[in-house]
Design a protein around this motif. Structure first.
Motif, PDB file in Angstrom:
ATOM      1  N   ASN A  16       9.288   0.652  -6.153  1.00 46.14           N
ATOM      2  CA  ASN A  16       9.349  -0.690  -5.564  1.00 46.14           C
ATOM      3  C   ASN A  16       8.095  -0.994  -4.735  1.00 46.14           C
ATOM      4  O   ASN A  16       7.611  -2.129  -4.709  1.00 46.14           O
ATOM      5  CB  ASN A  16      10.604  -0.841  -4.706  1.00 46.14           C
ATOM      6  CG  ASN A  16      11.831  -1.152  -5.547  1.00 46.14           C
ATOM      7  OD1 ASN A  16      11.698  -1.471  -6.721  1.00 46.14           O
ATOM      8  ND2 ASN A  16      13.001  -1.058  -4.950  1.00 46.14           N
ATOM      9  N   GLN A  17       7.564   0.024  -4.069  1.00 49.14           N
ATOM     10  CA  GLN A  17       6.335  -0.165  -3.290  1.00 49.14           C
ATOM     11  C   GLN A  17       5.203  -0.639  -4.193  1.00 49.14           C
ATOM     12  O   GLN A  17       4.422  -1.525  -3.825  1.00 49.14           O
ATOM     13  CB  GLN A  17       5.947   1.157  -2.608  1.00 49.14           C
ATOM     14  CG  GLN A  17       4.823   1.006  -1.598  1.00 49.14           C
ATOM     15  CD  GLN A  17       5.274   0.204  -0.376  1.00 49.14           C
ATOM     16  OE1 GLN A  17       6.243   0.561   0.281  1.00 49.14           O
ATOM     17  NE2 GLN A  17       4.587  -0.892  -0.102  1.00 49.14           N
ATOM     18  N   LYS A  18       5.126  -0.059  -5.388  1.00 45.63           N
ATOM     19  CA  LYS A  18       4.055  -0.458  -6.330  1.00 45.63           C
ATOM     20  C   LYS A  18       4.219  -1.922  -6.751  1.00 45.63           C
ATOM     21  O   LYS A  18       3.230  -2.652  -6.861  1.00 45.63           O
ATOM     22  CB  LYS A  18       4.079   0.434  -7.569  1.00 45.63           C
ATOM     23  CG  LYS A  18       3.689   1.874  -7.294  1.00 45.63           C
ATOM     24  CD  LYS A  18       2.646   2.316  -8.306  1.00 45.63           C
ATOM     25  CE  LYS A  18       2.309   3.774  -8.137  1.00 45.63           C
ATOM     26  NZ  LYS A  18       0.910   3.968  -7.707  1.00 45.63           N
ATOM     27  N   GLY A  73      12.211   3.875  -4.253  1.00 43.53           N
ATOM     28  CA  GLY A  73      11.392   3.293  -3.178  1.00 43.53           C
ATOM     29  C   GLY A  73       9.913   3.293  -3.518  1.00 43.53           C
ATOM     30  O   GLY A  73       9.200   2.301  -3.293  1.00 43.53           O
ATOM     31  N   LYS A  74       9.441   4.411  -4.059  1.00 49.53           N
ATOM     32  CA  LYS A  74       8.007   4.506  -4.394  1.00 49.53           C
ATOM     33  C   LYS A  74       7.640   3.508  -5.493  1.00 49.53           C
ATOM     34  O   LYS A  74       6.565   2.914  -5.473  1.00 49.53           O
ATOM     35  CB  LYS A  74       7.668   5.929  -4.846  1.00 49.53           C
ATOM     36  CG  LYS A  74       7.714   6.946  -3.711  1.00 49.53           C
ATOM     37  CD  LYS A  74       6.950   8.199  -4.123  1.00 49.53           C
ATOM     38  CE  LYS A  74       6.759   9.150  -2.944  1.00 49.53           C
ATOM     39  NZ  LYS A  74       7.859  10.102  -2.812  1.00 49.53           N
ATOM     40  N   GLU A 127       5.696  -4.319  -4.994  1.00 49.42           N
ATOM     41  CA  GLU A 127       5.394  -5.176  -3.848  1.00 49.42           C
ATOM     42  C   GLU A 127       3.900  -5.191  -3.542  1.00 49.42           C
ATOM     43  O   GLU A 127       3.335  -6.236  -3.221  1.00 49.42           O
ATOM     44  CB  GLU A 127       6.222  -4.739  -2.633  1.00 49.42           C
ATOM     45  CG  GLU A 127       7.712  -4.982  -2.871  1.00 49.42           C
ATOM     46  CD  GLU A 127       8.579  -4.761  -1.641  1.00 49.42           C
ATOM     47  OE1 GLU A 127       9.684  -5.315  -1.608  1.00 49.42           O
ATOM     48  OE2 GLU A 127       8.156  -4.041  -0.725  1.00 49.42           O
ATOM     49  N   ASP A 128       3.244  -4.053  -3.666  1.00 53.21           N
ATOM     50  CA  ASP A 128       1.793  -3.992  -3.438  1.00 53.21           C
ATOM     51  C   ASP A 128       1.037  -4.877  -4.433  1.00 53.21           C
ATOM     52  O   ASP A 128      -0.048  -5.364  -4.141  1.00 53.21           O
ATOM     53  CB  ASP A 128       1.281  -2.547  -3.568  1.00 53.21           C
ATOM     54  CG  ASP A 128       1.684  -1.685  -2.377  1.00 53.21           C
ATOM     55  OD1 ASP A 128       2.146  -2.241  -1.367  1.00 53.21           O
ATOM     56  OD2 ASP A 128       1.536  -0.450  -2.474  1.00 53.21           O
ATOM     57  N   ARG A 141       7.631  -9.963  -5.980  1.00 51.02           N
ATOM     58  CA  ARG A 141       8.738 -10.008  -5.023  1.00 51.02           C
ATOM     59  C   ARG A 141      10.026  -9.616  -5.738  1.00 51.02           C
ATOM     60  O   ARG A 141      10.318 -10.124  -6.827  1.00 51.02           O
ATOM     61  CB  ARG A 141       8.863 -11.436  -4.463  1.00 51.02           C
ATOM     62  CG  ARG A 141       9.935 -11.601  -3.407  1.00 51.02           C
ATOM     63  CD  ARG A 141      10.020 -13.056  -2.938  1.00 51.02           C
ATOM     64  NE  ARG A 141       8.763 -13.549  -2.391  1.00 51.02           N
ATOM     65  CZ  ARG A 141       8.355 -13.291  -1.140  1.00 51.02           C
ATOM     66  NH1 ARG A 141       9.122 -12.601  -0.314  1.00 51.02           N
ATOM     67  NH2 ARG A 141       7.204 -13.753  -0.717  1.00 51.02           N
TER      68      ARG A 141
END
Ligand code: ABT
Ligand code: MG
Length: 140
Positions: free
Chosen positions: A24-26, A21-22, A28-29, A33
């Motif tokens: 994937n956050q990077k 999750g962490k 997306e930020d 996509r």
């Protein structure tokens, strides 16, 4: 700049530590996509085939064993200049040389257990995406 797709792998050292999750956050930020994603456990033969270009390198055996040791998350990232952008977000191969804020600086354990893989050029991105995903699985 063109919209590109690139193949990303969240490696066993990261899935083991619940960092999917962490990471994937990077992505997306950074404006990437996630247009396809699955968690799989590679066999040594599959990992060996994926890394065939490194076959003659001294670390090949270790790399293959590591990639087949525990599950990985394979994904397709899409965005403007996605191949280069993903490599920026990943940081240098060796975490000691990676810039602050990159995935490898924050999470990689070593040059081998370096949390993520990303395609390095348009041609390899195409081949690597096709290695893991069928056209039906890619949802833009
Ligand atoms: P990436 O930034 O991961 O694409 O690495 P790159 O292809 O630029 O760098 P090299 B050095 O070719 O590494 C290829 C993969 O092999 C892993 N590796 C590398 C090891 O496991 N041990 C080592 O001693 C070295 C030098 C890291 C790279 N993995 N991936 N993906
Ligand atoms: Mg590479």
């Amino acid at each position: 700049m063109a919209i590109e797709r690139t193949l990303s792998i969240i490696k066993p050292d990261a899935t083991r530590r619940n960092l999917t999750g962490k990471i994937n956050q990077k992505f997306e930020d950074a404006g990437l996509r996630i247009v396809a994603q699955k968690r799989i456990h590679l066999s040594p033969a599959q990992a060996g085939k994926f890394y065939e270009v490194h076959k003659e390198r001294p670390f090949y055996g270790e790399l293959v064993e590591f990639m087949a040791s525990e599950p990985v998350v394979v994904q397709v990232l899409e965005g403007e200049d996605a191949i280069a952008k993903n490599r920026e977000v990943m940081g240098a191969t060796n975490p000691e040389n990676a810039d602050a804020g990159t995935i490898r600086k924050e999470y990689a354990l070593s040059v081998g257990e370096n949390s993520v893989h990303g395609s390095d050029a348009a041609e390899t991105a195409k081949e690597e995406i096709a290695f893991f995903f069928s056209g039906l699985e890619l949802v833009g």
